[in-house]
Structure formats: C-alpha cells, structure tokens
Design a protein around this motif. Structure first.
Motif, short mmCIF file in Angstrom:
data_model
loop_
_atom_site.label_atom_id
_atom_site.label_comp_id
_atom_site.label_asym_id
_atom_site.label_seq_id
_atom_site.Cartn_x
_atom_site.Cartn_y
_atom_site.Cartn_z
N LEU A 226 0.85 -1.19 0.00
CA LEU A 226 0.00 0.00 0.00
C LEU A 226 0.89 1.23 0.00
CD1 LEU A 226 -2.76 1.47 0.45
CD2 LEU A 226 -2.28 1.30 2.90
N HIS A 227 0.65 2.14 -0.96
CA HIS A 227 1.42 3.37 -1.02
C HIS A 227 0.93 4.35 0.03
CE1 HIS A 227 2.42 7.39 -3.04
NE2 HIS A 227 3.53 6.90 -2.55
N LEU A 228 1.87 4.90 0.81
CA LEU A 228 1.53 5.91 1.80
C LEU A 228 1.60 7.29 1.17
CD1 LEU A 228 3.47 4.50 4.89
CD2 LEU A 228 1.05 4.20 4.31
N GLY A 229 0.78 8.21 1.67
CA GLY A 229 0.67 9.52 1.04
C GLY A 229 1.79 10.47 1.42
N ILE A 230 3.00 10.06 1.21
CA ILE A 230 4.15 10.92 1.51
C ILE A 230 5.25 10.62 0.50
CG2 ILE A 230 5.06 9.26 3.20
CD1 ILE A 230 6.14 11.76 4.72
N GLN A 231 5.90 11.67 0.02
CA GLN A 231 6.97 11.48 -0.96
C GLN A 231 7.93 12.65 -0.91
OE1 GLN A 231 3.98 10.45 -3.54
NE2 GLN A 231 3.45 12.48 -4.24
N SER A 232 9.16 12.40 -1.29
CA SER A 232 10.15 13.49 -1.32
C SER A 232 10.77 13.58 -2.71
CB SER A 232 11.24 13.28 -0.26
OG SER A 232 12.09 12.21 -0.59
N TYR A 233 11.18 14.80 -3.07
CA TYR A 233 11.72 15.05 -4.40
C TYR A 233 13.06 15.78 -4.28
CZ TYR A 233 6.58 15.42 -4.88
OH TYR A 233 5.21 15.26 -4.77
N ASP A 234 13.93 15.52 -5.23
CA ASP A 234 15.08 16.38 -5.44
C ASP A 234 14.53 17.72 -5.89
OD1 ASP A 234 18.24 16.48 -6.22
OD2 ASP A 234 17.01 17.57 -7.68
N SER A 235 14.95 18.82 -5.28
CA SER A 235 14.34 20.12 -5.55
C SER A 235 14.52 20.57 -7.01
CB SER A 235 14.89 21.19 -4.60
OG SER A 235 16.28 21.35 -4.78
N GLU A 236 15.65 20.22 -7.62
CA GLU A 236 15.86 20.60 -9.02
C GLU A 236 14.89 19.87 -9.94
OE1 GLU A 236 17.80 23.13 -10.04
OE2 GLU A 236 18.03 23.44 -7.88
N HIS A 274 3.46 0.35 9.13
CA HIS A 274 2.62 1.49 9.49
C HIS A 274 1.16 1.12 9.31
CE1 HIS A 274 1.19 5.59 9.91
NE2 HIS A 274 0.64 5.55 8.71
N ASP A 275 0.37 1.34 10.34
CA ASP A 275 -1.06 1.09 10.26
C ASP A 275 -1.71 2.33 9.65
OD1 ASP A 275 -3.52 -0.02 10.50
OD2 ASP A 275 -3.53 -0.15 12.69
N ALA A 276 -1.85 2.33 8.33
CA ALA A 276 -2.28 3.52 7.60
C ALA A 276 -3.72 3.89 7.92
CB ALA A 276 -2.14 3.29 6.10
N HIS A 277 -3.92 5.19 8.15
CA HIS A 277 -5.27 5.69 8.41
C HIS A 277 -5.46 7.00 7.65
CE1 HIS A 277 -6.52 2.80 11.51
NE2 HIS A 277 -5.25 2.78 11.82
N GLY A 278 -5.43 6.90 6.34
CA GLY A 278 -5.67 8.07 5.51
C GLY A 278 -7.14 8.43 5.52
N ALA A 286 -14.82 9.08 11.16
CA ALA A 286 -15.29 8.30 12.30
C ALA A 286 -14.35 7.12 12.58
CB ALA A 286 -16.71 7.80 12.05
N LYS A 287 -13.82 6.51 11.52
CA LYS A 287 -12.92 5.36 11.69
C LYS A 287 -11.63 5.78 12.40
CE LYS A 287 -14.50 3.02 7.47
NZ LYS A 287 -14.09 2.58 6.10
N ILE A 288 -11.06 6.91 11.97
CA ILE A 288 -9.79 7.33 12.57
C ILE A 288 -9.99 7.83 14.01
CG2 ILE A 288 -9.73 9.75 11.81
CD1 ILE A 288 -6.76 9.30 11.14
N GLU A 289 -11.14 8.45 14.28
CA GLU A 289 -11.41 8.89 15.65
C GLU A 289 -11.57 7.68 16.57
OE1 GLU A 289 -13.45 13.28 15.45
OE2 GLU A 289 -14.79 11.54 15.26
N SER A 290 -12.24 6.65 16.09
CA SER A 290 -12.40 5.43 16.88
C SER A 290 -11.04 4.79 17.15
CB SER A 290 -13.30 4.44 16.12
OG SER A 290 -13.40 3.22 16.81
N PHE A 291 -10.19 4.75 16.12
CA PHE A 291 -8.84 4.19 16.27
C PHE A 291 -8.04 4.96 17.33
CE2 PHE A 291 -4.33 4.32 15.13
CZ PHE A 291 -4.01 2.96 15.02
N MET A 292 -8.14 6.29 17.29
CA MET A 292 -7.39 7.13 18.23
C MET A 292 -7.90 6.97 19.67
SD MET A 292 -6.93 10.56 15.88
CE MET A 292 -6.03 11.49 17.12
N ARG A 293 -9.21 6.85 19.82
CA ARG A 293 -9.77 6.66 21.17
C ARG A 293 -9.32 5.33 21.76
NH1 ARG A 293 -14.68 8.54 18.69
NH2 ARG A 293 -15.12 10.72 19.27
#
Length: 298
Positions: A226-236, A274-278, A286-293
């Motif tokens: 599963l692709h996570l929503g984060i990525q980095s780039y060379d600035s050039e 990583h337990d992804a919660h996008g 509601a799903k992520i709030e339940s997970f956090m509680r």
C-alpha cells in the motif's frame, strides 16, 4: 689493495635498492595522503548531499470527494493541524510549511502557528503545489517532502526514512514509502498499490490491485504494498516537474507518481510497518477517531 669488484658491485646494487625503496616509500606516502584527502572530500561531499530539507503540506479546500477536507475536525483539532504537528517531530526537516490556495485554510494554519505559502488555484496536484511553494521560499532547499494532509497519524520516522533514502540514492529524484496492504483494501481505488523491484525502485503504482493474478482474487500469501501519502523530491527535479507533459498512465490512473516513472526517472521506495489511516472520504473520519480513542491518542 684494490677494492673487491664483487663487493663494489654489491654496494652499488644495495645503494640502488635503497634509493628504489625510498622512492617507493615516498610514492606510497603520497598515495596515502591523497587517499586520505579523497576520503575526507568524499565524506564531506556525501555529508552535504541533499542536506537542506523542507517539508511542504499541500492543501486545497475544493475536492470532488471531500469538500473542505483539511479543515475537518478529528477529536477537536483540524486534520491539517494534526498533520503539521506530526511533521514538526521529524528530525530531518529544517522547516515545515503549508501550501494552499484557500484563505480559510491559510487563516486556520496561521492560527496554530504554521508558516503558510499561498499558491495558485491552477495547481493540478500536490507535486505542482509543492513546486510553486518551493520557488516562493526565500531559502534554497535540496529536498522537498510532500506531506499529504490526509494522513494525520503519519509517523515522523517515515518522513525521516524517505529523506534519508533520497540522500543515499543519487540516481533517484523521488522517494516514497509503502506498507502492507490490508486484504479489505485490495479493491478500494482510494488505496493506491505499488510494486517494487529487487533494488527498491518503484515499477508501477495503481488504484487497482497489483500484481493481479488470473484467479481474480486476493492471494493471502502475497505481500501486496500500500502506497503511503508521503513522498520526497530532489528540488531541481521538482522545479521541472510541472513542465513535464502529462502522460497516458498518469491520466488514466490519476496518479502523479506515474508521470515521474513514464518519463524515465527513478523513484526509491522504502517499506515500513505502518497502520495507515488516511482520510479520503467523510466516513473515514469516524474510523480514525475510533482508532485514536482505542489507543488514547489525543
């Protein structure tokens, strides 16, 4: 008595050998010094390679799937604030900014202390918004980390991991992270899948299940990514990204990563636990709030 010719010859030979040994010693010492200098230069150059890093959180109010998503509250805090707070914990980031085209988002972010860069409404995706924001920053950076605002529980260690991956992979212009795909997410088009080669470079990204076997079913023994929503780039590279012509696969899948691959650039991928919660839809809140509680996460 005349000198012994044998002894004289031996002395001459010994003298020549001594000179030769001295020359070899000088050459070896010079090589050692040159090697030490080369090593120190290598250490310095690698230590400085892509060392200046900025994290940018692209955020827009208008969204076809979830209008106003960055401002939705998760246990009393706007989601973008939770993402910003997590990003600030990453040790590799010299600065974290929010890039937006919406004044409501900008006002909210300034309210909790974030730096804000205003960008054009015409940005077609997060990478283009990051590119515009980068060029508006007064300081120069070597790496830009695109931190998706809909991953409010992103771990700072993952941010640090993709930065270090790009710093140690000179032939890559892009780095990102994947984790294990849950079987229930296999056919969810909002959960992007990724396949990687044996050297850790991305082969393809898709909204469909990849690889897809001939049975048409999920193979429980296969390690899907599963692709996570984060990525980095060379600035050039990021500066030229918006000028690259959109590609067929990118347009068909609506995935900005594919424009990078289709243009022949390399992308390094790290695998993380990583337990992804996008948050892609209102139902995900509601799903992520339940997970956090359940885990006492405030």
């Amino acid at each position: 008595m005349s000198p012994n010719p044998i002894c004289t010859g031996s002395s001459s030979t010994d003298h020549g050998s001594t000179k030769l040994l001295i020359l070899h010693g000088v050459a070896a010492a010079a090589a050692l010094v040159a090697g030490a200098h080369a090593y120190l230069y290598y250490r310095r150059s690698t230590a400085m390679f892509r060392s200046r890093v900025v994290g940018i959180i692209p955020a827009r109010f208008a969204s076809s799937r979830f209008q106003g998503k960055p401002l939705v509250e998760i246990l009393g805090k706007p989601m973008i604030q939770r993402t910003w707070e997590r990003a600030k914990l990453a040790t590799t980031l010299d600065r974290v900014v929010v890039a937006t085209d919406d004044e409501k988002i900008a006002e909210c972010c300034r309210g909790f202390g974030a730096d804000v860069i205003m960008t054009a409404e015409s940005c077609r995706n997060g990478a283009e918004r990051c590119s515009e924001a980068l060029q508006k920053l007064e300081k120069k950076y070597d790496i830009v980390v695109n931190i998706q605002g809909d991953e409010p529980l992103i771990e700072p260690e993952i941010i640090d991991g993709i930065v270090k991956a790009l710093q140690t992979t000179p032939d890559a212009v892009f780095s990102t992270a994947v984790t294990a795909l849950k079987p229930e997410d296999a056919f969810d088009p909002n959960r992007v899948k990724c396949v990687v080669d044996n050297r850790g470079y991305a082969i393809y990204f898709s909204r469909g299940l990849i690889p897809f076997n001939k049975s048409g079913k999920v193979n429980p023994a296969f390690p899907y990514n599963l692709h996570l929503g984060i990525q980095s780039y060379d600035s050039e590279f990021l500066k030229i990204y918006p000028d690259l012509t959109p590609t067929p696969l990118q347009l068909e899948e609506d995935l900005e990563q594919l424009k990078v691959l289709e243009n022949g650039y390399k992308m390094k991928v790290i695998k993380v636990d990583h337990d992804a919660h996008g948050v892609d839809t209102p139902e995900d809140v509601a799903k992520i709030e339940s997970f956090m509680r359940e885990r006492n996460l405030s």
